[in-house]
Write a protein that holds these residues in place. Structure first.
Motif: not given
Length: 375
Positions: A191-202, A204-208, A335-345, A347-348
């Motif tokens: 449900l969360v995956r389908d509701a996110l307003p992002l392209h499918h590849e982006t 799925d990559s960010l959720i993973q 804190g580390p999760v936000i930092a890791a997602l910042f770097m992941a975004v 990087t994407q």
């Protein structure tokens, strides 16, 4: 029947709906704020143990409720009950230590005076050169700060009755939420995956990456903190150092900080033991601190975290300290999760930019090839 009209333009009503979504989402987050910690740990428990619950459910012939109940009871037995018992023991030991200091059985001022007297003359001159020779004032301030800190911990005994209802409510919310997320995690995740307003590849990559970071952070921080704190407490207790449980908990807490870690606790203790003539205990503490407690972080953390989620130590340190400052104890995960997602975004974003540049280059090369070899 006439098919619905397709719209390719952004209309005023679309903006109104987006505004409504944002406002309602913020209002719901504000509603959950009193139970932020309970919701956070419920989600973390689901992320960590939902795959285990799914495997157990398949082995039990699809009985999802039974599998979820077994996993949840295991979490209570392994994590919740020991944490409560540790908190009770910690408060009791802090109270005992505070009483010993208040009664003079443990004289902090005398300990500092003995340390100063045992220092070499060169160190004393260095201290005096920088205006740190007023040991009487330092002794009084240091002793009063320790006493007030222990008094604050001990004072929580008086507020246990007042906070018990809130703690039980938060624990109930966490376990209740964990049950449904463990049982139906795939459904809610979709449900969360389908509701996110992002392209499918982006998306799925960010959720993973998000799931990978949360699991690695919990393994690489909680497990290492528990092991280092346990070892530190055992070593301090074996050496006869007062308040071994408190020092062990503090070492576990400071192990969350890279680079400095548990050395914040055991290094000053070893220096004090050396200065006061307890050479044997000091040597044992230094050996255990470097080759036992320290090696846990160097050996265990890379195995638990893995290369995919490794961040520079300075990023982890800043993110952890900032998370603790903003979110309290929950911040060592946030804190580390936000930092890791910042770097992941970012990087994407870099990968998308490279892909677009490569596609444009291939198109240009194709046009040039067509011009050079017309059919």
């Amino acid at each position: 029947m006439e098919p619905p009209r397709q719209r390719n333009t952004f209309e005023f009503e679309d903006g109104g709906f987006i505004t409504l979504v944002v406002v309602i989402t913020v209002a719901f987050a504000f509603l959950l704020a009193p139970y932020f910690g309970a919701v956070l740990w419920g989600v973390i428990a689901a992320i960590m143990f939902q795959p285990m619950t799914a495997r157990l459910s398949r082995r039990l012939g699809g009985r999802a409720n039974l599998a979820t109940s077994i996993v949840l009871l295991g979490l209570v037995a392994v994590f919740v009950v020991p944490t409560i018992l540790l908190g009770i023991s910690l408060v009791n030991e802090a109270t005992s230590l505070y009483n010993q200091i208040s009664s003079g059985e443990i004289n902090v001022g005398k300990m500092i005076h003995d340390l100063h007297a045992a220092l070499p003359s060169s160190v004393k001159r260095f201290i005096a050169q920088y205006g740190l020779s007023d040991f009487t004032r330092m002794r009084n301030e240091f002793g009063s700060s320790i006493t007030s800190s222990l008094q604050g911990i001990a004072g929580r005994l008086l507020t246990v009755g007042q906070g018990a209802l809130s703690f039980i409510a938060g624990l109930g919310v966490m376990l209740y939420l964990s049950f449904f997320l463990l049982r139906d995690g795939d459904h809610y995740g979709n449900l969360v995956r389908d509701a996110l307003p992002l392209h499918h590849e982006t998306r799925d990559s960010l959720i993973q990456h998000f799931l990978l970071v949360v699991r690695a952070t919990m393994r690489g921080t909680v497990v290492v903190a528990v092991v280092q704190g346990l070892l530190g407490g055992i070593i301090f207790s074996a050496l006869g150092i007062e308040g071994a449980l408190i020092w062990g908990v503090m070492m576990g807490f400071f192990s969350l900080l890279p680079a400095v870690g548990t050395g914040i606790i055991w290094v000053p203790t070893a220096i004090y033991l050396f200065a006061t003539g307890a050479m044997g205990k000091a040597a044992i503490l230094v050996f255990c601190g470097v080759f036992i407690i320290g090696m846990v972080d160097n050996v265990l953390r890379p195995i638990l975290v893995g290369r995919d989620t490794r961040m520079p130590d300075f990023v982890v340190l800043i993110a952890t300290l900032a998370g603790l400052e903003l979110f309290g104890l929950n911040g060592f995960v946030i804190g580390p999760v936000i930092a890791a997602l910042f770097m992941a975004v970012w990087t994407q974003q870099r990968d998308c930019k490279r892909s677009m540049a490569q596609a444009a280059g291939d198109e240009t090369a194709g046009e040039a090839n067509a011009e050079a070899h017309p059919s």
